[in-house]
Design a protein around this motif. Structure first.
Motif, PDB file in Angstrom:
ATOM      1  N   ARG A  26       0.847  -1.188   0.000  1.00 52.48           N
ATOM      2  CA  ARG A  26       0.000   0.000   0.000  1.00 52.48           C
ATOM      3  C   ARG A  26       0.889   1.248   0.000  1.00 52.48           C
ATOM      4  O   ARG A  26       1.635   1.485   0.953  1.00 52.48           O
TER       5      ARG A  26
ATOM      6  N   ARG B 141      -1.058  -3.057  -4.813  1.00 54.17           N
ATOM      7  CA  ARG B 141      -2.174  -3.934  -4.466  1.00 54.17           C
ATOM      8  C   ARG B 141      -2.877  -4.542  -5.678  1.00 54.17           C
ATOM      9  O   ARG B 141      -3.634  -5.512  -5.523  1.00 54.17           O
ATOM     10  N   THR B 142      -2.662  -4.022  -6.856  1.00 50.19           N
ATOM     11  CA  THR B 142      -3.349  -4.569  -8.034  1.00 50.19           C
ATOM     12  C   THR B 142      -2.522  -5.617  -8.767  1.00 50.19           C
ATOM     13  O   THR B 142      -2.902  -6.048  -9.862  1.00 50.19           O
TER      14      THR B 142
ATOM     15  N   TRP C 167      -9.843  -2.219  -8.670  1.00 51.22           N
ATOM     16  CA  TRP C 167      -9.549  -2.760  -7.331  1.00 51.22           C
ATOM     17  C   TRP C 167     -10.597  -2.264  -6.328  1.00 51.22           C
ATOM     18  O   TRP C 167     -11.072  -3.038  -5.485  1.00 51.22           O
ATOM     19  N   LEU C 168     -10.952  -0.990  -6.410  1.00 51.88           N
ATOM     20  CA  LEU C 168     -12.001  -0.473  -5.526  1.00 51.88           C
ATOM     21  C   LEU C 168     -13.343  -1.165  -5.819  1.00 51.88           C
ATOM     22  O   LEU C 168     -14.105  -1.462  -4.887  1.00 51.88           O
ATOM     23  N   GLN C 169     -13.637  -1.415  -7.068  1.00 54.04           N
ATOM     24  CA  GLN C 169     -14.875  -2.105  -7.430  1.00 54.04           C
ATOM     25  C   GLN C 169     -14.945  -3.478  -6.770  1.00 54.04           C
ATOM     26  O   GLN C 169     -16.014  -3.924  -6.342  1.00 54.04           O
ATOM     27  N   ASP C 170     -13.797  -4.145  -6.657  1.00 58.43           N
ATOM     28  CA  ASP C 170     -13.751  -5.475  -6.062  1.00 58.43           C
ATOM     29  C   ASP C 170     -13.628  -5.455  -4.541  1.00 58.43           C
ATOM     30  O   ASP C 170     -14.025  -6.417  -3.882  1.00 58.43           O
ATOM     31  N   ASN C 171     -13.073  -4.341  -3.975  1.00 54.51           N
ATOM     32  CA  ASN C 171     -12.719  -4.357  -2.559  1.00 54.51           C
ATOM     33  C   ASN C 171     -13.355  -3.258  -1.712  1.00 54.51           C
ATOM     34  O   ASN C 171     -13.378  -3.378  -0.490  1.00 54.51           O
ATOM     35  N   ASP C 172     -13.837  -2.183  -2.330  1.00 52.12           N
ATOM     36  CA  ASP C 172     -14.399  -1.072  -1.552  1.00 52.12           C
ATOM     37  C   ASP C 172     -15.433  -0.342  -2.410  1.00 52.12           C
ATOM     38  O   ASP C 172     -15.241   0.798  -2.825  1.00 52.12           O
ATOM     39  N   THR C 173     -16.564  -1.001  -2.644  1.00 56.05           N
ATOM     40  CA  THR C 173     -17.576  -0.425  -3.530  1.00 56.05           C
ATOM     41  C   THR C 173     -18.178   0.850  -2.962  1.00 56.05           C
ATOM     42  O   THR C 173     -18.551   1.754  -3.710  1.00 56.05           O
TER      43      THR C 173
END
Length: 505
Positions: free
Chosen positions: A43, A102-103, A138-144
C-alpha cells in the motif's frame, strides 16, 4: 526579482517551484520534501490535502522572493495513480499512487484472460499496477462504497489544478495512454468494457488541449499563495513529458534520447514515426510532444534512483551516497518496488535478485552492482526504442554522479549530456508556458528556455568497456531465464504472510 512565469512540479520525493523571467532565466526557487506519501508494504498512498498544502507552501515561498507581477502559473505532478474527489470537490480518502502494488494479482489475472491485450489494442499500452483504471477496478472489487462516492477520477496534477482554480479539467497527453487513443485524441469506453469496470470513462474530467487547459487562480488559492487572484493557471503535461522537455529531448540539436533517474527511471526518445521502434513492451507509452511536434516514446520504470536507498537499507550500509566504482562479479536485478516493473519489462510480479555473491562480497560491490543494473535497464530500453543516432540527455538525481554517468555512457556506447541542476521538469514547464502564453518560436525555446547540459561524458574505452559489455549480456540472459519464476516467487511470498513470525520449538 522580476518574474513572468511560476512553475510547480509536485513529485513523489519533493515538491518544487521555480520562477522564470522573460528570457528564460531562473530568478527564484523553492522546494520541500513530499510530506504526504505513506508507505505500508504494497500500500503506497498519499494524503491529498497534505499534497495541496505542500503545493501552496512552495508557491507562496517562491512568490515571496519575487518583485513584479506573475503573468502565469503552470503545473505538473507525479503521473498515474488515482486521486478521487466527490461531487463537492473533496478528496475521497487518500490517493492511490503509481507506486501502489495492491493490483498485482488483479493485473496478472487480467493478463491471463487476454483483457489487458484488448486494452492495449486501444491505448497502445497495457495497464499496470500504476494505472488508474486498475485502481478503480480494485475499488470495485474491494471497496464499492468508496467507489460510489467518487465523482471524478483525477491525477495529482489535476487535483492540484482543481485546488488552485476550482475547475475540474485534464489535458489528453497524460490521460489517453490509460483511457483512450493517442492517434485520435479521444477516450474510449472499450477500455472499461475490456476490464469489466462499471465506472471509468464517466469519471474522467473534461479534456482540453495543453495551452487551452487553463483557468484563473481562485481567491482562496490567491490568499494561500500571495499570487494575484485571476492569474492564468495552465495545466502542463505529465511530469515525465515536462522533464524530458526540459532536458532538450526533441528540441536540443543532437539529442535523440533521454533518461531520467528520479524515484523512478524514465527512458525516452523523440520520433516522427513511433512505428520505427524495434520493440514496444506492453508498459511503454506514446504521447504527442507538446512543444514542437512529433511523438515521445518512453519506458516508465518503477525502479529508479530509489533503488540505491533500498539497497543501502538491505545491506545495513546506511544512507546511500555518491558512488565509487567497485567492479566485481556481483550482478543485480533491480526490481524491488512492490508494483513489480512496468518497462522495459512489463511484469507485476517482477522482483529483484543478486547473483555472484561470495564471502568476499561487501556492501560496496552490491551498491555499485545496483547502479550498473540501472544502466543495463536503460540500455535495454533504448535498444528497444531504436531512436536515431545521437547523444543521450541525462537528468534526475543520478545525473550528478560522475561515476554512474561515465558507466552509463560506456554501456550505451554513446555520449551522455548530463544536466545536474534538478530543474528539468520546471524548465520544461516554463518552455511550454512560454510557447502558449507568449507564442515563443521553437528556435527561441531551444535557445533561451532549454539550457545547455552541465557536462558531456564520453564512453570509457578498453577494459571497462569490455567488462560492461560482457556483464550486460549476462544481465540480459539471466533476466530472460528468471522471468518465468517471478510469479511463483510472489506466490511463495503470499504464503509466508500467514506464517508465524517466530519459530516455536
Amino acid at each position: 526579482m522580476s518574474a513572468r512565469l511560476l512553475c510547480l512540479d509536485s513529485g513523489t520525493t519533493t515538491v518544487k517551484a521555480a520562477a522564470f523571467d522573460a528570457e528564460g532565466r531562473v530568478v527564484a526557487t523553492a522546494q520541500r520534501d513530499n510530506s504526504a506519501l505513506q508507505r505500508d508494504g504494497a500500500r503506497v498512498e498519499q494524503d491529498m490535502q497534505a499534497t495541496l498544502d505542500d503545493a501552496f507552501a512552495v508557491l507562496a515561498e517562491c512568490a515571496r522572493r519575487l518583485e513584479g507581477p506573475i503573468e502565469g502559473l503552470i503545473i505538473t505532478g507525479q503521473g498515474d495513480g488515482l486521486w478521487p474527489i466527490d461531487t463537492g470537490g473533496r478528496a475521497v480518502g487518500n490517493a492511490i499512487t503509481w507506486l501502489d502494488g495492491r493490483t498485482r494479482a488483479l493485473a496478472t489475472a487480467l493478463q491471463r484472460a487476454g483483457r489487458l491485450e484488448a486494452v492495449e489494442a486501444v491505448t497502445s499500452a497495457q495497464p499496470t499496477a500504476a494505472s488508474q483504471s486498475l485502481h478503480l477496478l480494485w475499488l470495485q472489487d474491494n471497496d464499492t462504497a468508496r467507489l460510489e462516492r467518487i465523482a471524478h477520477a483525477l491525477r495529482c496534477k489535476e487535483w492540484l489544478f482543481h485546488g488552485l482554480t476550482g475547475r475540474v479539467l485534464a489535458e489528453p497527453t497524460a490521460l489517453l495512454p490509460t483511457w483512450g487513443d493517442w492517434r485520435t485524441g479521444e477516450t474510449s469506453a472499450a477500455v472499461e468494457e475490456a476490464l469489466g469496470l462499471r465506472r471509468g470513462v464517466a469519471l474522467l474530467p473534461e479534456l482540453a488541449p495543453i495551452g487551452d487547459c487553463r483557468a484563473g487562480l481562485s481567491k482562496a488559492a490567491a490568499d494561500r499563495t500571495g499570487i494575484a487572484e485571476g492569474t492564468p493557471v495552465l495545466l502542463g503535461p505529465g511530469d515525465v513529458q515536462s522533464a524530458l522537455t526540459g532536458l532538450g529531448l526533441g528540441s536540443r540539436p543532437g539529442v535523440t534520447r533521454a533518461s531520467i533517474f528520479g524515484t523512478s527511471a524514465i527512458h525516452a526518445c523523440h520520433m516522427d514515426d513511433p512505428g520505427a521502434m524495434r520493440e514496444k513492451p506492453p508498459g511503454a507509452i506514446i504521447q504527442p510532444f507538446a512543444l514542437t511536434g512529433g511523438y515521445l516514446c518512453f519506458h516508465p520504470s518503477f525502479n529508479g534512483a530509489a533503488l540505491c536507498a533500498h539497497v543501502a537499507r538491505l545491506t545495513g550500509s546506511g544512507a546511500a551516497g555518491p558512488s565509487q566504482p567497485a567492479y566485481s562479479g556481483v550482478l543485480l536485478h533491480p526490481f524491488l518496488e512492490p508494483g513489480g516493473e512496468r518497462a522495459p519489462v512489463t511484469a507485476p510480479h517482477a522482483s529483484g535478485a543478486i547473483f555472484g555473491l561470495t564471502a568476499a562480497s561487501g556492501p560496496r560491490e552490491i551498491a555499485w552492482a545496483a547502479l550498473e543494473a540501472l544502466a543495463f535497464v536503460a540500455c535495454k530500453s533504448h535498444e528497444m526504442m531504436n531512436a536515431p543516432e545521437g547523444d543521450l540527455s541525462l537528468g534526475g538525481g543520478l545525473s550528478g554522479d560522475a561515476n554512474f554517468t561515465r558507466f552509463l555512457a560506456t554501456v550505451l556506447g554513446r555520449k551522455v549530456q548530463a544536466t545536474t541542476g534538478g530543474l528539468a521538469g520546471l524548465r520544461g514547464l516554463a518552455a511550454i508556458a512560454a510557447k502558449h502564453l507568449y507564442g515563443a518560436s521553437p528556435e527561441t525555446l531551444a535557445r533561451d528556455w532549454i539550457v545547455a547540459p552541465d557536462t558531456v561524458v564520453a564512453p570509457e574505452p578498453g577494459a571497462v568497456g569490455d567488462y560492461a559489455a560482457a556483464k550486460y549480456r549476462l544481465f540480459s540472459r539471466l533476466l530472460d531465464m528468471l522471468q518465468p519464476s517471478w510469479q511463483d516467487l510472489s506466490a511463495i511470498a503470499d504464503l509466508a504472510v500467514d506464517l508465524p513470525r517466530e519459530h516455536i520449538a
